[in-house]
Design an enzyme around this catalytic site. Structure first.
Site, mmCIF file in Angstrom:
data_model
loop_
_atom_site.group_PDB
_atom_site.id
_atom_site.type_symbol
_atom_site.label_atom_id
_atom_site.label_comp_id
_atom_site.label_asym_id
_atom_site.label_seq_id
_atom_site.Cartn_x
_atom_site.Cartn_y
_atom_site.Cartn_z
ATOM 1 N N HIS A 101 1.047 -0.769 0.289
ATOM 2 C CA HIS A 101 0.297 0.393 0.027
ATOM 3 C C HIS A 101 0.628 1.541 -0.474
ATOM 4 O O HIS A 101 1.837 1.164 1.181
ATOM 5 C CB HIS A 101 -0.613 -0.058 1.094
ATOM 6 C CG HIS A 101 -2.008 0.798 0.896
ATOM 7 N ND1 HIS A 101 -2.525 1.808 2.249
ATOM 8 C CD2 HIS A 101 -2.334 2.082 0.232
ATOM 9 C CE1 HIS A 101 -3.140 2.696 2.570
ATOM 10 N NE2 HIS A 101 -3.270 3.294 0.948
ATOM 11 N N GLU A 111 2.793 0.351 3.370
ATOM 12 C CA GLU A 111 2.433 -0.863 4.028
ATOM 13 C C GLU A 111 2.772 -1.955 3.751
ATOM 14 O O GLU A 111 2.325 -2.816 2.234
ATOM 15 C CB GLU A 111 1.348 -0.460 4.888
ATOM 16 C CG GLU A 111 0.850 0.752 5.461
ATOM 17 C CD GLU A 111 -1.128 0.637 6.122
ATOM 18 O OE1 GLU A 111 -0.633 0.893 7.206
ATOM 19 O OE2 GLU A 111 -1.818 1.100 5.002
HETATM 20 N N1 3HC Z 1 -1.157 16.252 -5.632
HETATM 21 C C1 3HC Z 1 0.186 15.458 -5.992
HETATM 22 N N2 3HC Z 1 1.741 16.376 -6.261
HETATM 23 C C2 3HC Z 1 2.302 16.897 -4.848
HETATM 24 C C3 3HC Z 1 0.643 18.099 -3.959
HETATM 25 C C4 3HC Z 1 -0.756 17.394 -4.501
HETATM 26 N N3 3HC Z 1 -1.238 17.995 -4.120
HETATM 27 N N4 3HC Z 1 1.194 18.661 -3.300
HETATM 28 C C5 3HC Z 1 2.711 18.620 -3.264
HETATM 29 N N5 3HC Z 1 2.472 16.805 -4.438
HETATM 30 C C6 3HC Z 1 3.932 17.032 -4.654
HETATM 31 C C7 3HC Z 1 4.894 18.269 -5.612
HETATM 32 O O1 3HC Z 1 5.153 18.290 -7.112
HETATM 33 C C8 3HC Z 1 6.497 17.784 -5.230
HETATM 34 O O2 3HC Z 1 7.019 16.414 -5.941
HETATM 35 P P1 3HC Z 1 8.093 16.673 -7.069
HETATM 36 O O3 3HC Z 1 9.261 16.401 -5.445
HETATM 37 O O4 3HC Z 1 8.825 15.976 -7.520
HETATM 38 O O5 3HC Z 1 8.703 18.104 -7.404
HETATM 39 C C9 3HC Z 1 6.374 16.911 -3.959
HETATM 40 O O6 3HC Z 1 5.701 16.300 -3.579
HETATM 41 C C10 3HC Z 1 7.459 18.291 -3.137
HETATM 42 O O7 3HC Z 1 6.151 18.704 -3.119
HETATM 43 P P2 3HC Z 1 6.568 20.880 -1.794
HETATM 44 O O8 3HC Z 1 8.278 20.613 -2.357
HETATM 45 O O9 3HC Z 1 6.038 21.923 -2.738
HETATM 46 O O10 3HC Z 1 6.537 19.586 -0.880
HETATM 47 P P3 3HC Z 1 5.556 20.315 0.649
HETATM 48 O O11 3HC Z 1 6.255 20.513 1.655
HETATM 49 O O12 3HC Z 1 4.575 21.184 -0.260
HETATM 50 O O13 3HC Z 1 4.986 18.865 0.631
HETATM 51 C C11 3HC Z 1 3.861 16.951 0.593
HETATM 52 C C12 3HC Z 1 4.215 18.176 0.070
HETATM 53 C C13 3HC Z 1 4.885 16.092 1.223
HETATM 54 C C14 3HC Z 1 2.724 16.197 -0.166
HETATM 55 C C15 3HC Z 1 3.199 17.653 2.183
HETATM 56 O O14 3HC Z 1 2.254 18.398 1.988
HETATM 57 C C16 3HC Z 1 2.635 16.154 3.241
HETATM 58 O O15 3HC Z 1 3.246 15.141 3.185
HETATM 59 N N6 3HC Z 1 1.176 15.478 2.710
HETATM 60 C C17 3HC Z 1 0.474 14.741 3.657
HETATM 61 C C18 3HC Z 1 0.168 13.928 2.402
HETATM 62 C C19 3HC Z 1 -0.615 12.428 2.907
HETATM 63 O O16 3HC Z 1 -0.847 12.142 4.427
HETATM 64 N N7 3HC Z 1 -0.908 11.575 2.398
HETATM 65 C C20 3HC Z 1 -1.016 9.824 2.538
HETATM 66 C C21 3HC Z 1 -2.395 10.074 2.590
HETATM 67 S S1 3HC Z 1 -3.595 8.977 2.701
HETATM 68 C C22 3HC Z 1 -3.415 7.550 1.542
HETATM 69 O O17 3HC Z 1 -2.573 8.058 0.380
HETATM 70 C C23 3HC Z 1 -3.761 6.124 1.400
HETATM 71 C C24 3HC Z 1 -4.544 5.852 0.090
HETATM 72 O O18 3HC Z 1 -5.186 4.434 0.123
HETATM 73 C C25 3HC Z 1 -6.415 6.797 0.412
#
Ligand code: 3HC
Length: 409
Positions: free
Chosen positions: A140, A152
């Site tokens: 996952h 996971e």
């Molecule tokens: N959609 C897609 N990619 C995104 C994004 C978005 N909304 N926002 C940022 N990114 C990407 C950027 O393009 C960048 O990619 P790159 O390194 O290739 O250029 C990378 O994320 C890092 O972006 P930033 O430098 O702007 O970093 P941030 O400090 O803004 O962090 C983040 C972005 C890592 C996405 C951070 O906000 C974070 O950790 N958010 C939480 C995300 C989360 O909770 N994910 C898990 C969800 S649960 C899940 O997926 C399970 C499923 O089964 C439902």
């Protein structure tokens, strides 16, 4: 078993990003879909991720072309005869997964591993559908899969230890962090995260605060994104599907908010459709406000007179972590690490998971806050037995040297 070639089935956002991650590690990967348009979009998504790295000066365009050439889009199973691991990332419907698993069983060589990127569905049930339950496993990834470190790894009841070991090694070769968790609906991270997200929607539809207010308060608390921004990123259809499954499995305490089906029916699926809780481009969130007004005026949801408090989301997340510990889904260290690596959780400027946060706050404080929330909002906040037992034993947390973790004060 060494993995020389991989395949991903489903070229949606997650499938494409998983294929990108595999190609980035240097392995050839087939990206299979039934729809040429989806394949084209998936390949464009992969190219965009690589282009982002080139633009940031982290990769040369020659390297990008080399990595891109490792991904082969395909509409057929013709080239699956020498695939060592296939990861399915098709929609979260068991019927669709079953159909794909049946096709994979025919197309793959006998020793190949079949992994599922399901968010919550049963790996054991998929094991039966795959016809090779010993080789079936959950793998996952978290969104955005090219950024989030966690994978996971979920064995089903009949998965062999050899398959688990192979998938852990494979995941490490992708420069990801594998955490093995026992099978339960939602596994570990979604079991904690989805009720947290659902609680945000309940607070919104009950009128405690706006989506923007709630997002800001949770970010100030230490989450990298607010819950509504995150749901819009994940897709409200995905959240609704996972939520329905959790409600079916865990019952009333995970009942989904009324707003979800209304948003999905209105085509507000989040960022990808231009509108979700928020509006993007020319869209606004006015229709969401109208839906909430309708829910309140028909009495479908009660209006809350309480001011919004992030505890309403955080305390049940901690409680669910305690329930997972109680059920031996994972160790305390792995539960915390998974939440840090999977959703980027922090607290007080440090990367801390829910059990470590509880230890800092004091388990007695957490239990008391849960009891107050239980009184105000209902049974779903009932403090976990393990939490209450620890309080009774005086294992209050960091201040006493023992809580969910042990400390040498
Ligand atoms: N959609 C897609 N990619 C995104 C994004 C978005 N909304 N926002 C940022 N990114 C990407 C950027 O393009 C960048 O990619 P790159 O390194 O290739 O250029 C990378 O994320 C890092 O972006 P930033 O430098 O702007 O970093 P941030 O400090 O803004 O962090 C983040 C972005 C890592 C996405 C951070 O906000 C974070 O950790 N958010 C939480 C995300 C989360 O909770 N994910 C898990 C969800 S649960 C899940 O997926 C399970 C499923 O089964 C439902």
């Amino acid at each position: 078993m060494y993995i020389f070639k991989a395949a991903v089935i489903g070229a949606g956002a997650m499938g494409a990003e998983i294929a990108q991650v595999i190609s980035y590690s240097g392995l050839p990967v087939l990206l299979k879909d039934v729809d040429q348009g989806m394949l084209d979009k998936g390949m464009a998504r992969i190219r965009k991720i690589y282009q982002g790295r080139v633009d940031k000066g982290k990769m040369s365009s020659g390297d990008m072309d080399g990595k891109l050439s490792l991904v082969t889009p395909t509409l057929s199973y013709d080239e699956f005869g020498d695939v060592d691991i296939a990861i399915e990332a098709v929609p979260e419907k068991m019927a669709v997964k079953r159909a794909v698993l049946g096709q994979l069983a025919e197309a793959l060589p006998e020793p190949a591993i079949i992994a599922s990127n399901t968010s919550a569905l049963s790996i054991s049930e998929m094991g039966v559908a795959s016809g090779r339950p010993g080789k079936m496993i959950g793998m996952h990834f978290f969104n955005p899969a090219h950024v989030m470190k966690l994978v996971e790894v979920i064995p089903g009841l009949d998965t062999t230890q050899e398959t688990v070991d192979d998938v852990v090694t494979f995941t490490e070769s992708l420069r990801k962090l594998p955490i093995v968790v026992q099978e339960c609906p939602g596994f570990l991270v979604n079991r904690l995260l989805m009720p947290y997200l659902n609680e945000a929607v309940l607070a919104l539809e009950e009128g405690e605060a706006s989506a923007n207010d709630i997002d800001q308060q949770l970010q100030a608390w230490g989450m990298p994104m607010g819950p509504f921004f995150l749901m819009d990123m994940l897709g409200l259809d995905v959240c609704a599907d996972v939520g329905q499954h959790l409600q079916a499995e865990y019952g009333e305490r995970m009942r989904g908010a009324a707003l979800f089906p209304m948003l999905v029916a209105a085509g507000r699926l989040g960022e990808k459709s231009g509108a979700g809780f928020y509006g993007y481009g020319n869209e606004t969130d006015e229709p969401v406000k109208e839906m909430i007004a309708e829910l309140q005026s028909t009495g479908a949801v009660r209006r809350s007179e309480r001011p919004f408090d992030p505890d309403r989301l955080i305390m049940p997340l901690i409680n669910e972590a305690a329930l997972c510990l109680q059920e031996h889904i994972a160790s305390p260290a792995d539960i915390d690490l998974a939440m840090v690596a999977g959703i980027g959780m922090t607290y007080g400027g440090e990367r801390l998971g829910p059990l470590a946060v509880a230890d800092l706050l004091g388990l007695d404080t957490v239990a008391a806050r849960l009891a107050a929330l239980q009184q105000a909002y209902g049974e779903r906040f009932r403090p976990a037995r393990l939490l209450r037992t620890k309080v009774r034993a005086g294992h209050i947390g960091k201040q006493t040297g023992r809580g969910f973790h042990e400390y040498s004060n």
